[in-house]
Design an enzyme around this catalytic site. Structure first.
Site, mmCIF file in Angstrom:
data_model
loop_
_atom_site.group_PDB
_atom_site.id
_atom_site.type_symbol
_atom_site.label_atom_id
_atom_site.label_comp_id
_atom_site.label_asym_id
_atom_site.label_seq_id
_atom_site.Cartn_x
_atom_site.Cartn_y
_atom_site.Cartn_z
ATOM 1 N N ASP A 27 42.768 48.309 40.813
ATOM 2 C CA ASP A 27 42.503 49.468 41.673
ATOM 3 C C ASP A 27 43.774 50.287 41.923
ATOM 4 O O ASP A 27 44.888 49.774 41.799
ATOM 5 C CB ASP A 27 41.972 49.023 43.055
ATOM 6 N N HIS A 48 41.654 58.389 48.474
ATOM 7 C CA HIS A 48 41.727 57.064 49.108
ATOM 8 C C HIS A 48 41.973 57.165 50.612
ATOM 9 O O HIS A 48 42.513 56.265 51.241
ATOM 10 C CB HIS A 48 42.820 56.216 48.450
ATOM 11 N N HIS A 98 45.694 45.160 41.954
ATOM 12 C CA HIS A 98 46.129 46.554 42.077
ATOM 13 C C HIS A 98 47.256 46.795 41.086
ATOM 14 O O HIS A 98 48.293 46.129 41.174
ATOM 15 C CB HIS A 98 46.584 46.855 43.515
HETATM 16 ZN ZN ZN Z 1 41.874 50.845 46.805
#
Ligand code: ZN
Length: 488
Positions: free
Chosen positions: A291, A344, A448
């Site tokens: 992500d 985000h 991530h």
């Molecule tokens: Zn995220």
């Protein structure tokens, strides 16, 4: 000197005659004075017409005239008319009481008399009705006023004061002038054709559309039987929420000035875009997902994945524009690309459906630019189970339905690497992933790729997975989506 003395001598000679003359003169003066006293002469006025005259407002007023003579008891009236002047004016355009004063001067005295002129308004205004040639009343408005004027000779234009009372078959127009005179005129209405208009819907009366961001009403037309276009009078009620599958109804109504209505109804069925059923892979499977990229470590990560021929999934953001090209590279190298979020920003994207969609499709467009195609995969920022969106109650319930209806599949995870705050130790991340994947036959792992210490763990995770019989796959639309369950 001598010349002056001569007449004096003559006066003395005729001394008796002047005395007689003086006596006669005194007597005449005495008699005249007595006559004047007995005569008691004064000025007498004669008015033609009445002392009080009434004139209708707007009519011309002509002074009937007056003359003055002197009159006395002894000698009667003189025949000579005295010169007169008239004071005052009559304005016959205004209601009121006017005084005309006639004056003359005789024997050092002023004399006057008056006439009162009352200007009255007893004439009602005049209402004139207009007619428009070829005019026909319609269903919509019934009889539409063709026009009228009202004029009063005293008050002028009274059109704006006309009271208009519509009755079943006639209209009564009434107006009252300032003096209280009322005029009433009636207009008998022509027979009205009350055949209602027709609303024609463009497109299907029952529309079936796939859930999407937009719904466009194909439109409608409305005409009455005289051929008048009444489309602008149609009021559309109801709403289609284009992204939420369901049954909707749009109602189109024309309402006449009398409250009669004509209605057409359109049914709109928004059907969900089908998403293929989930197929669970037969073998032990790990879906690596990354992500919040692309970022500075994405390229290195892609190198590692390429070296091991492992395909993963990237849920991307628009945070680092200079790495957008890594989205295209990942796509071309066989990885799956999904939307994560352009911004985000939880407060922004979960504020409303529209805000979420705007953010979502901004990211879709970036993905399209980099890969040449749109994706149907996405991951909610914070996951579908997030509670950070609770400032907008129910938003996750609505969004999960809406996105599914529009044919998008959201993916959560069942294995967390712990790289989002829990740890920044690569070894710990490796252990977390190993432990997590050991619990499931099919794992969706959350990492991530903007964290270097997390990217650094990937090679070891791949080696461990391969050594332990796992297959690494990219997420597809029919893949296990590891839904957490919605908490808002
Ligand atoms: Zn995220």
């Amino acid at each position: 000197m001598e010349a002056n003395e001569q007449p004096k001598k003559e006066k003395k000679r005729g001394g008796k005659l002047p005395v007689i003359l003086a006596v006669v003169l005194a007597w005449v003066v005495l008699m005249a004075s007595m006559a004047a006293i007995l005569d008691a002469r004064y000025v007498r006025f004669y008015l033609y017409g009445d002392e009080t005259v009434t004139v209708e407002c707007g009519d011309a007023f002509v002074d009937p005239g007056v003359y003055a003579v002197t009159a006395g008891r002894l000698f009667g009236e003189s025949e000579r008319h005295l010169p007169l002047s008239t004071l005052g004016e009559v304005d016959t355009s205004r209601v009121g009481s006017y005084v005309l004063r006639y004056t003359t001067r005789w024997a050092f005295s002023d004399y006057s008399t008056e006439r009162t002129v009352n200007v009255v308004d007893t004439t009602p205004p005049v209402i004139e009705l207009k007619t428009v040639e070829g005019y026909e009343p319609t269903w919509l408005t019934g009889y539409a006023e063709e026009g009228y004027t009202a004029y009063d000779i005293c008050d002028g234009d009274l059109t704006g004061h006309v009271q208009r009372t519509a009755e079943a078959d006639r209209i009564v127009y009434t107006v009252t002038d300032a003096a209280g005179n009322t005029a009433t005129v009636e207009r008998v209405l022509p027979k009205i054709n009350y055949q209602p208009p027709v609303i024609n819907l463009n497109g299907d009366q029952h529309m079936i559309v796939y859930a999407s961001l937009n719904f466009t009403d194909p439109g409608f037309e409305a005409h009455d039987l005289l051929g008048n276009d009444l489309t602008d009078h149609v009021v559309c009620e109801g709403e289609v929420v284009p992204y939420a599958a369901g049954e909707y109804q749009l109602t189109y109504t024309i309402t006449s000035d009398f409250g009669d209505t004509v209605t057409a109804v359109r049914e709109v069925t928004v059907v969900p875009v089908e998403i293929p059923d989930t197929i669970m892979p037969g073998e032990k499977t790990i879906y690596l997902t990354f992500d919040d990229g692309p970022g500075p470590y994405t390229a290195g990560l892609l190198d590692v994945l390429k070296a091991y021929n492992v395909k993963a999934t990237f849920f991307v953001t628009a945070a680092n524009e200079k790495y957008f090209d890594q989205i295209g590279r990942a796509f071309r190298e066989g990885h799956s690309i999904g939307v994560h979020s352009a911004t985000h920003n939880y407060n922004k994207i979960y504020a409303s459906e529209d805000a979420f969609f705007e953010d979502f499709f901004t990211m879709e467009d970036i993905i399209y630019d980099q890969t040449g195609s749109y994706t149907q995969l996405f991951r909610f920022p914070g996951g579908s189970s997030n509670t950070v969106s609770r400032f907008n109650p129910g938003i996750m319930s609505r969004l999960t339905k809406a996105m599914a209806d529009m044919g998008y599949q959201y993916y959560d995870w069942n294995v967390s690497s712990g790289d989002a705050g829990e740890t920044n130790k690569t070894n710990q991340i490796i252990e977390n992933v190993k432990d997590g994947c050991s619990n499931f036959k099919t794992s969706v792992v959350l990492q991530h790729d903007i964290k270097d210490y997390s990217v650094a763990a990937v090679e070891e995770i791949i080696r461990w997975g391969m050594a332990n019989g796992y297959t690494f796959r990219p997420l597809q639309l029919d893949s296990y989506a590891a839904h957490h369950g919605v908490n808002n």
